[in-house]
Design a protein around this motif. Structure first.
Motif, short mmCIF file in Angstrom:
data_model
loop_
_atom_site.label_atom_id
_atom_site.label_comp_id
_atom_site.label_asym_id
_atom_site.label_seq_id
_atom_site.Cartn_x
_atom_site.Cartn_y
_atom_site.Cartn_z
N GLU A 230 -10.63 -11.00 6.45
CA GLU A 230 -9.79 -9.76 6.78
C GLU A 230 -8.69 -9.93 7.68
N GLU A 233 -6.09 -12.06 5.75
CA GLU A 233 -5.18 -11.15 5.02
C GLU A 233 -4.48 -10.51 5.65
N SER A 234 -4.51 -10.14 6.92
CA SER A 234 -3.84 -9.29 7.68
C SER A 234 -2.55 -10.04 8.20
N VAL A 236 -1.51 -12.80 6.61
CA VAL A 236 -0.60 -13.19 5.53
C VAL A 236 0.35 -12.12 5.13
N LYS A 237 -0.33 -10.78 5.00
CA LYS A 237 0.67 -9.75 4.77
C LYS A 237 1.67 -9.47 5.38
N GLU A 238 1.79 -9.79 6.51
CA GLU A 238 2.93 -9.58 7.56
C GLU A 238 3.79 -10.98 7.30
N GLU A 240 4.31 -12.51 4.59
CA GLU A 240 5.12 -12.41 3.34
C GLU A 240 5.92 -11.19 3.12
N LYS A 241 5.86 -10.40 4.28
CA LYS A 241 6.84 -9.27 4.47
C LYS A 241 8.22 -9.82 5.17
N LYS A 288 4.03 -7.83 15.38
CA LYS A 288 3.32 -6.88 14.19
C LYS A 288 2.12 -7.35 14.19
N LYS A 292 -1.25 -4.95 15.33
CA LYS A 292 -2.20 -4.55 14.13
C LYS A 292 -3.46 -5.32 14.38
N THR A 293 -3.65 -6.54 14.87
CA THR A 293 -4.72 -7.27 14.73
C THR A 293 -5.24 -7.62 16.09
#
Length: 664
Positions: A230, A233-234, A236-238, A240-241, A288, A292-293
């Motif tokens: 998790e 994933e958190s 990587v998501k930021e 890739e944005k 970010k 978030k994390t």
């Protein structure tokens, strides 16, 4: 109860994202566990002696060990929130894992003791009085332990706490152990067979295995385990944005305990965008991820691909629409679309004969503000208004002098900007608050048609990020402006390549504020009393022309300009090339076609023949950008005679180099 106690004893109990508050919750849960386990220890010990039950007495000491576990949990939580210091720059969060390791060792020790006591009881069974009092205490113990299991599980999930997870597992084992003792006692009463030792033996295996598993998981964290999916994933998501980020590799997560998780990653970025721009993008991603994390992400930038090449090969997902204008008559609909963007307050890059301009409605302050924001241009650097006819000048100025009329009649349309006293309809944002306005009529049919269709004078500084070399083709505009503006009109390369000459005719003594394609000889042939004004604008004064106050046209690489007056120009440049190479720098050389074989720089670009300064002016800015694309560290450029067009070329070179000219 934990939430109720938190309101009483934790000041910022709602701020559960704060690692310090989390540690306070864990410490509070440990205190509650300590109190409950001490009560259970005392009650079971008394009942064990009354009933002569070894299993109950053993279970009481199991609760005593749980009390010790709670003490360790409290110590671990307090230690983990201790701030970083010189000896421990990453904080003390791993104390929690060390405490968890002690908890697992205690659980295994209890399991081992239960094993020994159970074997002893099997070998030497003793009669015991399993009374209602014993049943009551054991049932109460189970209720307390089930409660402890649930609140510790809740906290473990909420705060990702290994301590609470361990205490929860231990509580569940205690329920199993106590239930086993309870069942064995009841069966013994009904059948007369003493099963206390056998039940204790089975329970001891279960308890020992739980401690062993907990020890393994804790040691795994301390040694360095695979990061949580998790978390990955958190992050990587930021990533890739992130704008311009094409990929990533080598993502590593370093767990230093509660409140201190650091991650590092390499991301692939373009080689041909502003360092300031990509730095802002990277900073945004890191913020970010932290918000978030709670993970402190450090991003290493790997320049690995070229936006320029993607544009050429049409490989990129273009965020800004690029429109080819090949024929005015057939492409009029495209220009009408661009004009609608201008009317609606948008931004369009348009070609002119000098450089590409970033066009907006010059009478719309909000639209003009976007120009400053997109370029990163200082607000005290005035803009030039572009018109498509002389008639369009009249409402923009309070007067038109004789000198201005003569210049407009002789040199418009063309690369000439004239300074006038402004009228009230010209927004202050255009003039940087001054009382004069700069106006020109470009000699480019695409630009003139766009202005006419827009029905408004167009503010259009060069379509680049402030300070970078001006763009002379749509590709260079794309590299700087993709995703920032609405449209780019690709009209091919600019035929002149350097900005317009700026002439101030407001005062009695007219001056050339910025040299350009039209030099002193051309201007003085129309208004004889003209002179150059080379003074820079002082702090607190309002410049009348762009280019008077700030460094411009600068490539990323350091630039040195070598005066043509040097008697040994080529020898001196070659010596410096060798010196810079020895320092480990990648050296670029800007020279003329005739002199290219005389240098051995890493990258050698020619600006045309030494006898054709028109060609040098046309390609000057694009060559500076080419050096950046090729990743040179320093550029050595040959200068030219400061006469005619050479005056304007040297002006641009000096500004690009921050006035670093080698003259001796």
């Amino acid at each position: 109860m934990i939430d109720y106690l938190a309101k009483l004893f934790i000041k910022r109990y709602k701020d559960t994202d704060d690692p310090i508050v989390q540690s306070e919750y864990i410490s509070l849960s440990g205190s509650l566990g300590l109190a409950l386990n001490l009560i259970l220890f005392a009650s079971k010990l008394v009942v064990g002696f009354i009933t002569n039950s070894i299993s109950i007495i053993s279970d009481s000491f199991n609760n005593l060990s749980d009390s010790l576990t709670s003490v360790i949990a409290i110590i671990g939580a307090l230690a983990s929130k201790k701030p970083a210091d010189k000896e421990h720059p990453q904080g003390h969060g791993r104390f929690e894992y060390i405490a968890s390791l002690f908890v697992s060792m205690i659980i295994m020790y209890v399991g081992f003791e239960l094993f020994k006591n159970s074997i002893s009881k099997i070998r030497h069974p003793e009669a015991y009085d399993f009374s209602a009092l014993a049943i009551g205490v054991l049932v109460f113990s189970n209720i307390a332990k089930v409660y402890m299991y649930f609140y510790n599980t809740k906290l473990a999930k909420r705060f990702n706490s290994t301590l609470n997870d361990g205490v929860a597992k231990d509580s569940l084992n205690d329920v199993v152990a106590t239930t086993g003792i309870l069942l064995a006692g009841i069966i013994s009463v009904w059948t007369g067979k003493n099963l206390d030792g056998i039940a204790g033996l089975l329970i001891s295996f279960l308890v020992f295995k739980t401690g062993l598993d907990f020890a393994r998981s804790t040691v795994s964290i301390l040694v360095g385990e695979q990061p949580d999916e998790e978390q990955i994933e958190s992050i990587v998501k930021e990533i890739e944005k992130g704008k311009y980020i094409k990929g990533y590799h080598d993502l590593i997560i370093h767990n230093y305990g509660r409140g201190k998780i650091i991650a590092s990653v390499h991301v692939e970025i373009p080689i041909d965008i502003s360092v300031v721009e990509i730095h802002d993008i990277i900073d945004g991603i890191e913020r970010k991820v932290l918000n978030k994390t709670g993970i402190e992400l450090v991003i290493h930038m790997d320049p690995s691909y070229s936006l320029y090449e993607q544009y050429l090969n049409k490989e990129t997902d273009v965020e800004t629409k690029v429109v080819d204008i090949l024929d005015l008559e057939n492409d009029k609909r495209k220009l009408e679309t661009a004009a609608e963007i201008i009317k609606n307050g948008g931004l369009v890059a348009m070609p002119t004969e000098t450089v590409y301009g970033l066009a907006a409605d010059g009478l719309n302050p909000d639209a003009v503000k976007k120009i400053f924001e997109v370029k990163g241009r200082p607000s005290d650097n005035p803009l030039i208004l572009h018109v498509s006819s002389i008639d369009e000048v009249v409402p923009l100025v309070s007067e038109i002098s004789v000198n201005a009329k003569m210049l407009m009649e002789k040199l418009w349309p063309g690369p000439l900007t004239i300074i006038f006293k402004k009228s009230e309809i010209v927004p202050d944002i255009i003039t940087a608050g001054g009382d004069t306005v700069a106006i020109r009529m470009p000699d480019n049919e695409i630009a003139k048609t766009l202005i006419k269709l827009s029905g408004t004078p167009i503010a259009a500084p060069s379509a680049n990020l402030s300070g970078k070399p001006s763009p002379t083709n749509a590709i260079d505009v794309f590299v700087d402006m993709n995703g920032k503006i609405d449209m780019i009109l690709d009209g091919g390369g600019c035929k002149i390549g350097i900005e317009s000459t700026v002439v101030d005719v407001v005062d009695v003594n007219p001056k050339i504020l910025r040299p350009g394609y039209y030099g002193y000889d051309t201007i003085s042939g129309i208004i004889p009393n003209i002179n150059y004004d080379w003074s820079l604008v002082k702090d607190g004064e309002t410049p009348r022309s762009p280019g008077q106050k700030y460094r411009h046209y600068a490539p990323k690489a350091e630039l040195l300009v070598y005066s043509v007056k040097l008697p040994d120009l080529i020898t001196r440049m070659q010596e410096d090339i060798a010196k810079f190479k020895q320092e480990g720098k990648k050296v670029g050389v800007m020279t003329f076609t005739e002199n290219m074989p005389l240098y051995d720089g890493d990258v050698i670009l020619n600006v045309g023949s030494i006898y054709d300064l028109d060609e040098m002016a046309r390609v000057l800015f694009s060559k500076l950008r080419d050096f950046d694309r090729m990743g040179v560290d320093i550029i050595l450029a040959e200068g030219v005679e400061e006469t005619g067009l050479g005056f304007a070329i040297m002006n641009r070179l000096k500004k690009s180099a921050g006035d670093r000219v080698i003259e001796k």
